[in-house]
Structure formats: C-alpha cells, structure tokens
Scaffold this motif. Sequence first.
Motif, PDB file in Angstrom:
ATOM      1  N   GLN A 194      30.951 154.729  35.780  1.00  0.00           N
ATOM      2  CA  GLN A 194      31.579 154.589  37.095  1.00  0.00           C
ATOM      3  C   GLN A 194      30.559 154.513  38.230  1.00  0.00           C
ATOM      4  OE1 GLN A 194      34.228 157.981  37.206  1.00  0.00           O
ATOM      5  NE2 GLN A 194      35.919 156.812  36.336  1.00  0.00           N
ATOM      6  N   ALA A 195      29.285 154.392  37.900  1.00  0.00           N
ATOM      7  CA  ALA A 195      28.247 154.331  38.933  1.00  0.00           C
ATOM      8  C   ALA A 195      28.496 153.137  39.854  1.00  0.00           C
ATOM      9  CB  ALA A 195      26.872 154.218  38.285  1.00  0.00           C
ATOM     10  N   PRO A 196      28.433 153.350  41.180  1.00  0.00           N
ATOM     11  CA  PRO A 196      28.743 152.273  42.140  1.00  0.00           C
ATOM     12  C   PRO A 196      27.601 151.264  42.268  1.00  0.00           C
ATOM     13  CG  PRO A 196      28.116 154.252  43.315  1.00  0.00           C
ATOM     14  CD  PRO A 196      28.116 154.616  41.861  1.00  0.00           C
ATOM     15  N   VAL A 197      27.481 150.404  41.274  1.00  0.00           N
ATOM     16  CA  VAL A 197      26.422 149.393  41.244  1.00  0.00           C
ATOM     17  C   VAL A 197      27.036 148.025  41.523  1.00  0.00           C
ATOM     18  CG1 VAL A 197      24.643 148.307  39.832  1.00  0.00           C
ATOM     19  CG2 VAL A 197      25.105 150.757  39.596  1.00  0.00           C
ATOM     20  N   MET A 198      26.359 147.245  42.351  1.00  0.00           N
ATOM     21  CA  MET A 198      26.827 145.883  42.644  1.00  0.00           C
ATOM     22  C   MET A 198      26.260 144.939  41.583  1.00  0.00           C
ATOM     23  SD  MET A 198      26.316 143.622  46.104  1.00  0.00           S
ATOM     24  CE  MET A 198      27.181 144.830  47.097  1.00  0.00           C
ATOM     25  N   THR A 199      27.154 144.337  40.810  1.00  0.00           N
ATOM     26  CA  THR A 199      26.737 143.450  39.726  1.00  0.00           C
ATOM     27  C   THR A 199      26.846 141.997  40.174  1.00  0.00           C
ATOM     28  OG1 THR A 199      27.506 145.051  38.095  1.00  0.00           O
ATOM     29  CG2 THR A 199      27.131 142.806  37.330  1.00  0.00           C
ATOM     30  N   MET A 200      25.736 141.280  40.017  1.00  0.00           N
ATOM     31  CA  MET A 200      25.678 139.857  40.363  1.00  0.00           C
ATOM     32  C   MET A 200      25.504 139.047  39.078  1.00  0.00           C
ATOM     33  SD  MET A 200      23.381 140.210  43.839  1.00  0.00           S
ATOM     34  CE  MET A 200      22.303 141.463  43.157  1.00  0.00           C
ATOM     35  N   PRO A 201      25.523 137.722  39.157  1.00  0.00           N
ATOM     36  CA  PRO A 201      25.459 136.914  37.926  1.00  0.00           C
ATOM     37  C   PRO A 201      24.296 137.269  37.007  1.00  0.00           C
ATOM     38  CG  PRO A 201      26.033 135.533  39.788  1.00  0.00           C
ATOM     39  CD  PRO A 201      25.743 136.881  40.345  1.00  0.00           C
ATOM     40  N   ARG A 202      23.116 137.564  37.560  1.00  0.00           N
ATOM     41  CA  ARG A 202      21.966 137.825  36.691  1.00  0.00           C
ATOM     42  C   ARG A 202      21.288 139.159  36.981  1.00  0.00           C
ATOM     43  NH1 ARG A 202      17.961 132.854  36.303  1.00  0.00           N
ATOM     44  NH2 ARG A 202      17.196 134.242  34.658  1.00  0.00           N
ATOM     45  N   ALA A 203      21.708 139.823  38.028  1.00  0.00           N
ATOM     46  CA  ALA A 203      21.020 141.057  38.412  1.00  0.00           C
ATOM     47  C   ALA A 203      22.024 142.117  38.848  1.00  0.00           C
ATOM     48  CB  ALA A 203      20.024 140.790  39.539  1.00  0.00           C
ATOM     49  N   ALA A 204      21.564 143.356  38.811  1.00  0.00           N
ATOM     50  CA  ALA A 204      22.341 144.502  39.299  1.00  0.00           C
ATOM     51  C   ALA A 204      21.586 145.118  40.471  1.00  0.00           C
ATOM     52  CB  ALA A 204      22.537 145.528  38.193  1.00  0.00           C
ATOM     53  N   TYR A 205      22.322 145.439  41.527  1.00  0.00           N
ATOM     54  CA  TYR A 205      21.702 145.957  42.750  1.00  0.00           C
ATOM     55  C   TYR A 205      22.340 147.293  43.107  1.00  0.00           C
ATOM     56  CZ  TYR A 205      20.527 146.389  47.709  1.00  0.00           C
ATOM     57  OH  TYR A 205      20.088 146.855  48.926  1.00  0.00           O
ATOM     58  N   LEU A 206      21.503 148.249  43.483  1.00  0.00           N
ATOM     59  CA  LEU A 206      22.020 149.555  43.884  1.00  0.00           C
ATOM     60  C   LEU A 206      21.198 150.105  45.042  1.00  0.00           C
ATOM     61  CD1 LEU A 206      19.944 151.959  42.657  1.00  0.00           C
ATOM     62  CD2 LEU A 206      20.958 151.175  40.523  1.00  0.00           C
ATOM     63  N   GLU A 207      21.852 150.974  45.802  1.00  0.00           N
ATOM     64  CA  GLU A 207      21.193 151.679  46.893  1.00  0.00           C
ATOM     65  C   GLU A 207      21.446 153.171  46.723  1.00  0.00           C
ATOM     66  OE1 GLU A 207      22.446 150.255  50.683  1.00  0.00           O
ATOM     67  OE2 GLU A 207      21.652 148.231  50.390  1.00  0.00           O
ATOM     68  N   GLY A 208      20.544 153.962  47.294  1.00  0.00           N
ATOM     69  CA  GLY A 208      20.724 155.400  47.161  1.00  0.00           C
ATOM     70  C   GLY A 208      19.723 156.176  47.991  1.00  0.00           C
ATOM     71  N   TRP A 209      19.706 157.482  47.738  1.00  0.00           N
ATOM     72  CA  TRP A 209      18.806 158.395  48.444  1.00  0.00           C
ATOM     73  C   TRP A 209      17.967 159.152  47.429  1.00  0.00           C
ATOM     74  CZ3 TRP A 209      19.034 157.426  53.468  1.00  0.00           C
ATOM     75  CH2 TRP A 209      20.238 156.998  54.037  1.00  0.00           C
ATOM     76  N   VAL A 210      16.719 159.374  47.782  1.00  0.00           N
ATOM     77  CA  VAL A 210      15.824 160.145  46.930  1.00  0.00           C
ATOM     78  C   VAL A 210      15.080 161.154  47.800  1.00  0.00           C
ATOM     79  CG1 VAL A 210      13.919 158.491  47.159  1.00  0.00           C
ATOM     80  CG2 VAL A 210      13.982 160.043  45.199  1.00  0.00           C
ATOM     81  N   ARG A 211      14.883 162.347  47.265  1.00  0.00           N
ATOM     82  CA  ARG A 211      14.107 163.347  47.988  1.00  0.00           C
ATOM     83  C   ARG A 211      12.680 162.851  48.188  1.00  0.00           C
ATOM     84  NH1 ARG A 211      15.343 169.312  45.758  1.00  0.00           N
ATOM     85  NH2 ARG A 211      13.186 169.479  46.473  1.00  0.00           N
ATOM     86  N   GLU A 212      12.117 163.175  49.320  1.00  0.00           N
ATOM     87  CA  GLU A 212      10.764 162.719  49.632  1.00  0.00           C
ATOM     88  C   GLU A 212       9.754 163.213  48.601  1.00  0.00           C
ATOM     89  OE1 GLU A 212       8.771 162.243  53.899  1.00  0.00           O
ATOM     90  OE2 GLU A 212       8.686 164.323  53.183  1.00  0.00           O
ATOM     91  N   ASP A 213       9.984 164.407  48.047  1.00  0.00           N
ATOM     92  CA  ASP A 213       9.041 164.957  47.077  1.00  0.00           C
ATOM     93  C   ASP A 213       9.321 164.493  45.651  1.00  0.00           C
ATOM     94  OD1 ASP A 213      11.431 166.281  46.952  1.00  0.00           O
ATOM     95  OD2 ASP A 213      10.588 168.286  46.751  1.00  0.00           O
ATOM     96  N   ARG A 214      10.316 163.601  45.470  1.00  0.00           N
ATOM     97  CA  ARG A 214      10.634 163.096  44.129  1.00  0.00           C
ATOM     98  C   ARG A 214      10.500 161.573  44.040  1.00  0.00           C
ATOM     99  NH1 ARG A 214      14.226 166.928  41.684  1.00  0.00           N
ATOM    100  NH2 ARG A 214      13.185 168.949  41.900  1.00  0.00           N
TER     101      ARG A 214
END
Length: 626
Positions: A257-277
Amino acid sequence: MIVPVKKVKLAVLNDYEETLLENLQRYGVLMLIPLAERGGELPEGELLARTEKSLRLIKEYESKVKKDDDEYVVAYEEFMRVDESRKELLVKIEQCGAEIEELRAAIKAAEEKYEFYRPWRLLPVKPGRLGRNRYSVSRIGFINPYDVKNFGAALEAVDAGLLMLGRAHEGQAVAVVCYYEDDAEVQNVLKSFEFQEVSLPDRDMTPAETLAGLDQDMERFKEELRAAEARLREFTESGRELELLSDQLKTRIEVRQAPVMTMPRAAYLEGWVREDRVEELKKAVAEVTDIYDLEITEPEADEQPPTVLQNGKFVAPFETITEMYSLPNPDETDPNPALSFWYLIIFGMMMGDAGYGFVMSLATFLFLKIKKPKGNSARLLKIFFYAGFATMLWGAAYGSYFGFTVKPNLIEPMTDPLKMLIVSLAIGGLHIITGLLIKAYDDIRHKRYFDALFDQFSWIMILVGIGMLFVPATNTIGMALAITGAAIILLTGGRKSKSVLGKVVGGLGGLYNITGYLSDILSYSRILALSLSSAVIGWVMNLLAGMFAGSVFGYILAAIIFVIGHVFNIVMGILSAYVHDLRLHFIEFFNRFYQGGGYAFEPLSLKLQYIDKVNIRNPQGGINHE
C-alpha cells in the motif's frame, strides 16, 4: 530535541520497485509522502484478519498454561521468510475453532430444548397421544401457580381430570383430561384461568425419554468439546508462530500500500528522511540498484515536515504528555526537557508524602519488570516511577510519611498554609518565566531579537520584580525591574502598528496583559489545595485507625483501616496530581511559548505488534527494529 529532516525525491525502474520498498522498510529511515493511493483489496488483508481471529481464540486458553514472558526477538531473515507451515497451522486452528463453535452451539441448543421439556418430565404419555380422540380430549399447558387450588376445584366441578407436572418461568405445568361431551365447559374453565396450551414437537417419545436422550447428547457434546479444547490448548504453544505471521502480513501490506507513483517504466516517490540518517538512505537505495535518481533537499518554505523527537531515557517518557496536547512544530524548541523537570516538581508538591512516593516508585517498578508493558503505557508508568522520587523529596521537605508528621521539616502545609501558598505561587512564577525564556530562545534562534527583548524579557523583568517586592532586602531592585519592564512594554507593545494611535493602544493593551499573568500565577494555588487534601485525608485515616487500636482485634481493624485508607488516598492523589499537573502545563506553561501542530515522523518500517525486536545481522546493514 527536534531532529531536522530533509525532503527526498527518488525515481527507480519499475523492476526494482518492490525490492526497493522492502529494503527501505528494512532500514526504516524514509517516511513516504502520499502521491497516489493503491486501490483494491489485498489477499494479505483477508489472511491477516483470519490470523488475528485465531490469535484471539488461542489467547482464551493461554491463562491455563505457562506463558513465555521472554523478549520475542527474531532475525530479519526469519522474519521475512515465507513459511507455509504457519498457514497450515492457521488452518488447523481455524478448523479446531470452528468445531468448538459448532459444539458450543449444539450444547446451547440442547440445553434450551432440555429447559423446554423439563416441566413435562412427569407426563406419562407420548405427546402424539394428546388432543382429541373418540371419547376424550387431553391438553397440556401452563397456569398461574397461585391459581392451582381454584383451578383444580373448577375442573372437578365439570368432571375433568387434572395432573400436576413441573414448574417453569411460564408457570405451573398441568395436563387436563375430559370426556368429549364435556369439552365445551372445560374450555370455558381454561379460558377463565388464562390457560396457555403447549404443543410438544417430539410426538413419538415421552418427555422423560426425550430428556434422557438430551442428557446423553449433551454429555457427548461436552466430551467432544473438552477434546477439541484440549487440541486447541496444544496450539497455544505455537502461538508465537501465528504472531510472527501476523506481523509479517502487516509489514507486507504496508509495502503493497506504499504511496508510490507508478509510470510506464519507472516508479517515483517522495518522502522525508532524518538529517542524521541521510547516508543510511543512500545505502539502502544503492544496495538494490545503481540505476536511480535521488534528490535530497531542504523543505520548501510552504511545506511542513514531520516532527522527529530525540531525547534521552529520562526525558523521552514525557513526550507522551506533549503528544496529548500536540506534537511540537519542527521549527520550534522541544518543550520536553523543561516539561520533564517542572512536571516532576509540581507533581511531587501536590502529592507531598514520602511514604506515598515510595509506594508509587516501587509499584510502578515492579509492574514494569513483571508485566513489561509497551508503548505509551510503559512511558506513562515511567513518569509515575520518576514522580514517586519527586514525591519522596517533597514529602521529606513537608516531614510527611503516610500522614504522620516527622520533624525536622522545611514546611508543613497543614499548619502553615500561608507559607505553602507563597511557595506555590513562587513556583508558578518560575514555571511561567521558564516558558518565556524558551520563547525568547526561539526568537533569538530565528533572529527575532527585538521580539525576544521587548515581548519576553520585559515580562520576565516584571515578574521577577514583583517577586522581589515581597522580600524587604530586594524590594527597591524589584520596583526598578518591574517599572523598567512595564516601560519597555508600554513603549514597544504597539511597534508593529503603523499609526501613532495604534502604537499607543498597542502599548497599553500589552501592559494590560499583566492581569492574565497574575491570574495564571494564581492558578498555581491548586498546588496548596492538593497538598492539603492529601495531608488531611492521610491524617484522618491515621486518626480513625488510632481510635480502634487497643486490643488484638482493634489492632487488626486499625491495620485494615490504615491500609485501605492510605491506598485510597494514594490513588486519588495520583489521579488529582496527574490531571492538575497536566492542566498547569497545557494552559499556563504552554500558553507562553508553545505552538504545536506538528505530526509524527512515521517511516516505512517493519510493523511489529507481537514481536519485540527484529535483529538485522546481515553484512548489508540496516537498523534493528523494536
């Protein structure tokens, strides 16, 4: 403290999408931003519902066997391994559970039928022979038990026979027999006594024979039920396999159920990551594929990133109090370090008994060690554990030990309430000043230097000055501080207004806020009220116990009164101190600096409800999940 976060934009080929998501989940460093929702039902969802139902079923029998309280730790490879034997175990438990449900339903139906036939046990004939025949009419039914004597006399008057049978909640069961030609008169009698006629379904057996058969059926059903429950009880030893399957399914569902945008040949996602990770995120992506596009940037001005709190073992439990109000905005100062200190100080003052504090700390310590609660329950219990020590310190200052006063002491609320009130208000003033200092720190951190000086330090000068007025040696300095602070507010309170009138009104309005500050400080008089109530109830319980002491029985009764009375006082004191301490922080303290409105950082990670920890031991890396 609040850990900064970075914005992530990532694109990979479709072939690597699922593997990438699983690896990101293993590392647990990326919180996905919803770009697209994946519709449709997942097969894992149905399997998860079945697993949870079976877990609830076997937990009904866990109390009858020795539970395994050891920490449930599995390796990551074992956690991700698909083991068909777990599904086979699930099917066996479901079959056993279905058999138990059927047997319980059969027993219930037999018991209901038995209860229906029980009043007719003494009926000597088969139900099929009742009713009309060539010479007579026979009926069975219920009448009011109080009408039995009159009913018998009325039937005798019309030459009808009466057989008394059993009783039920419907009334007295009877059988009535009469000659065919007397039936009309008998019916009038039956009608006058509100006779409720009954028809028995089993026509070819006497009620006694039917009841005997039901006894045999129920005994057989119960024996089969005991055997089925014994088989199910054996499955409780394999409960951890189902718990592992449940957590596996939850983890798999999150990836699907991960909210990933699927395109014809690629998958695109956005998110947040901790600065120290950030480096861990790069490593997680590189382990899956070297064909990707990864962009890590600062959040945009119109974006609000999630809030990541990171505090030490002592402060971390107090985050649950802040979360009750609202998570901090990621752009402000974390209130938890200051809150942890002041919450314990005020709680200890409100409880104010060293004996009660010892009981609190001991009880919560034992509960944490024996029951091993998780999540917010564990954090709240740790707060009460620390609060017990604060209560012991203030109890020693009051000289209060289970309601008894022991000298020497610094202050005694019952005998010197005015002094206690002054201390309570002084604590309130310092508490509010702490909030102003945090706000000033935020202003300085964001280069709002004038706001820090004119809006925060000016009020600190006024509050400190007012406090110093009550000390003869410092009243002159206090007067100077208060006047200086008031002058700053009067001259700068309307500085953001463009008109002269607006500046004047703003200054006067700002100075009028002194009423709000004073009313907030007066709210801390509740510290006196709660410390007095705890002390008075403890004193009364000791007085009552002492009245019964003198004989062996009296000492036993006194001990019972002492224990029950003080347990009641401890429980009520904890509830009162907990609620009123929260109130002082949420209204008086947070109102001075806190914005809130943040939302939690919830990365894509392993979903562990039953498993305590998943160890990452492979050379590729990753973090341990708890």
